[in-house]
Every structure is written in C-alpha cells, then in structure tokens.
Design a protein around this motif. Structure first.
Motif, PDB file in Angstrom:
ATOM      1  N   VAL A 225      -3.461   2.063   7.620  1.00  0.00           N
ATOM      2  CA  VAL A 225      -3.628   0.704   7.110  1.00  0.00           C
ATOM      3  C   VAL A 225      -3.538  -0.312   8.238  1.00  0.00           C
ATOM      4  O   VAL A 225      -4.337  -1.261   8.313  1.00  0.00           O
TER       5      VAL A 225
ATOM      6  N   ILE B 158      -8.037  -2.771   0.048  1.00  0.00           N
ATOM      7  CA  ILE B 158      -6.931  -3.215   0.904  1.00  0.00           C
ATOM      8  C   ILE B 158      -7.261  -4.549   1.554  1.00  0.00           C
ATOM      9  O   ILE B 158      -6.438  -5.481   1.549  1.00  0.00           O
TER      10      ILE B 158
ATOM     11  N   CYS C   1      -2.822   3.977  -2.780  1.00  0.00           N
ATOM     12  CA  CYS C   1      -3.803   4.460  -1.813  1.00  0.00           C
ATOM     13  C   CYS C   1      -3.797   5.989  -1.822  1.00  0.00           C
ATOM     14  O   CYS C   1      -3.435   6.637  -0.831  1.00  0.00           O
TER      15      CYS C   1
ATOM     16  N   CYS D 101       0.857  -1.179   0.000  1.00  0.00           N
ATOM     17  CA  CYS D 101       0.000   0.000   0.000  1.00  0.00           C
ATOM     18  C   CYS D 101       0.896   1.233   0.000  1.00  0.00           C
ATOM     19  O   CYS D 101       1.740   1.386   0.894  1.00  0.00           O
TER      20      CYS D 101
ATOM     21  N   THR E  31       3.613  -0.883   3.825  1.00  0.00           N
ATOM     22  CA  THR E  31       3.137   0.458   3.491  1.00  0.00           C
ATOM     23  C   THR E  31       4.336   1.329   3.163  1.00  0.00           C
ATOM     24  O   THR E  31       5.415   1.161   3.732  1.00  0.00           O
TER      25      THR E  31
END
Length: 316
Positions: A262, A236, A225, A197, A248
C-alpha cells in the motif's frame, strides 16, 4: 445466538467438494495433513483425485506442477511454513517461472497458529509470494471469503497463493457471498478522515477499531484488501484522496506484506502518511492466539492508536 466462529482453513475442503462436483479436472495434492486443512471429506469422496505425497513439500510442488502440465486443475496445500519455506525453490522454478495455474494454499499462517510456536507461525509468506511476477496473492478475512476465493481461483490462468489461518475468526460476510476476485477489495465501512487497509484476521479488528474511532469523532473507512497482489489499487487511491492518511493492518511481518504494498502504491500516485500495524522484527512464540495477538499488537486498540497518529499527520 451468534453463529459459531470458523477458521479460514475450514473452507478448503468444502471448496474442493463443490469444485469437484462441477469440474472433473480438479485434483488436490496433500502433504499428509488432509485433516488439518479440513480436506479429509474431499479425500473420502474422491480418493482418486487426491495425491498424498507425504511430508515432502518439495515433491508436493513438483507433483502439482506435473499435474497442471497434464491438464489438471490443481490445488496443493500444507502448512505454509513448510510448503512455502521448504518448497520455495520449486515454487519459483516449476510454478512461477512457467506461470502454471497451480493454486498454492498455505494453511496455519500467522501467530494465531498458537502454541505450535515460531517454527509453524509463517509470517513472511506474503513477502515471498508477492515477489514473484504474476503471482496472485489472496488473504481472506473469514470462512465465507475464503470459500469464495478458493472457488473463484479455479479459473485462474496463472499461479495463485491463498493464505489460510488455523484460529476461528468472526464472520465478516454473509453466507453465500462469492463475489471475491483477484485484484478486488471491499469497502466495509465508509469514512472521510482515515483509510484502514486490512486483510485476514485484521479485518474484524479494523471494524471494531472503526467503532472506537467514531466515538472519538474520527471517521474511518475500512477496506478489506483480500487481494494483496494485485492490489485493489483504485479503491485504495479513491479512499486516500478523501481521507488524506492511511493505516494498514496485517498478521504478517511489516516487511514485504500489505503495508509495504500500500505504501508503494500511494507514494507513487498520491503520497499520504501510512502507519503500519504488523509484526515488527521478531519471530513468533508459543501462546494462545489471543495472547499472541495482544503481545504483537495485532488488535483493534493498536489500529486505533495508529489511526490517531496518521490522522494528526494527514494530507489536508
């Protein structure tokens, strides 16, 4: 020949020009940095629709709030370190609490501001803006997504924060793509063994990392994202259900940014290992954007390393 790289801030002036042609209520509030945010052409075309209040960020926010109450569709922009930093109380009291549809555009974010150093390298803006209820927070990956997000924000009924950078970045999307909406995200590469992400400049780094991981027989799914708040939650969660682990990547402090958003999401719905790639416990410093990305580990190689670690711990 490859297309020249463009910064996300380069999209700001163009977005204003296109919006103004269709909507006479669109106005801009500026802090004497129109050229720095590429809004000079808009100012030349529509001088009566630009309100330059000088280098007074608190007044900028209050002016923007007043214009919004008067029915204008307002974009307010300056360097994020000052607009968000000095204007935080005004953003809270005059924009966030009354939920006014003001578009706050923070320019020159992250360490890739470069030689201007720590005072100008805003690394905590996402944390500050995410904390507000109903504040939409958007982080485009390239010029195209920045243009789309800036234009689509015009219809927002609440406050929006859009994070732009100074350094040129590779194009991720094709010109003309405008399908970017609050709460949205894009799966740019499908994979089955690790979810990545990412947002902002780290999207192109994540795509490079996925190529390296593929050569190591690790299949990475890359999700842009671009909407940090609200998150593209279902995208996600669907991904981590398949992969069992997540990395991330963001040009921001590890505290309060995309990584924590996240981690909070997956811990409550489908707990998996989450490894962040971000700036840890230190402010920026002077240097070229490339040097600073390397120094702070905001690179494809760091994403690869974190992905391998997450992959070894993944939920099976």
């Amino acid at each position: 020949m490859p297309a020249p790289e463009r910064s996300t801030r380069d999209a700001y002036g163009q977005a204003l020009i296109e919006l103004a042609a269709a909507d006479p209520s669109v106005v801009a509030v500026d802090g004497d940095v129109g050229s720095a945010t590429r809004a000079a052409r808009f100012s030349a075309l529509h001088p009566r629709r630009v309100f330059n209040v000088g280098m007074a960020e608190q007044d900028m926010i209050l002016t923007a709030a007043g214009l919004a109450l008067g029915g204008k569709n307002v974009y307010v922009s300056s360097y994020a370190s000052f607009l968000v930093g000095r204007g935080y109380e005004q953003i809270r009291s005059a924009v966030a609490i009354p939920a006014l549809p003001v578009k706050i555009v923070g320019s020159h974010c992250g360490v890739t501001v470069g030689e201007d150093g720590a005072s100008h390298q805003m690394l905590e803006d996402l944390a500050l803006m995410r904390a507000f209820p109903d504040m939409t927070v958007l982080v485009p990956a390239d010029y195209v997504s920045a243009l789309g997000l800036l234009k689509n924000a015009v219809s927002s009924r609440g406050p929006v924060y859009i994070r732009l950078g100074r350094a040129p970045v590779p194009d991720v999307y094709a010109d003309g793509d405008e399908g970017f909406v609050p709460g949205g995200g894009r799966v740019l590469r499908e994979g089955t063994e690790v979810t990545v992400c990412c947002c902002g400049i780290m999207v192109s780094e994540a795509l490079r990392a996925a190529e390296v991981l593929a050569r190591q027989n690790i299949s990475a799914e890359v999700i842009d994202c671009y909407s940090v708040s609200p998150l593209p939650a279902q995208i996600i969660l669907d991904s981590v259900h398949r992969t069992g682990c997540c990395v991330t990547a963001e040009e921001h402090f590890a505290r309060g940014g995309l990584g924590e958003a996240v981690a909070s999401l997956v811990s409550g719905a489908y707990p998996v290992p989450v490894k962040p790639v971000a700036v840890f416990d230190k402010f920026g410093q002077s240097g070229s954007p490339a040097e600073l990305q390397e120094y702070y580990g905001l690179t494809a190689s760091q994403i690869v390393s974190s992905a391998v670690q997450a992959w070894t711990m993944r939920r099976r």
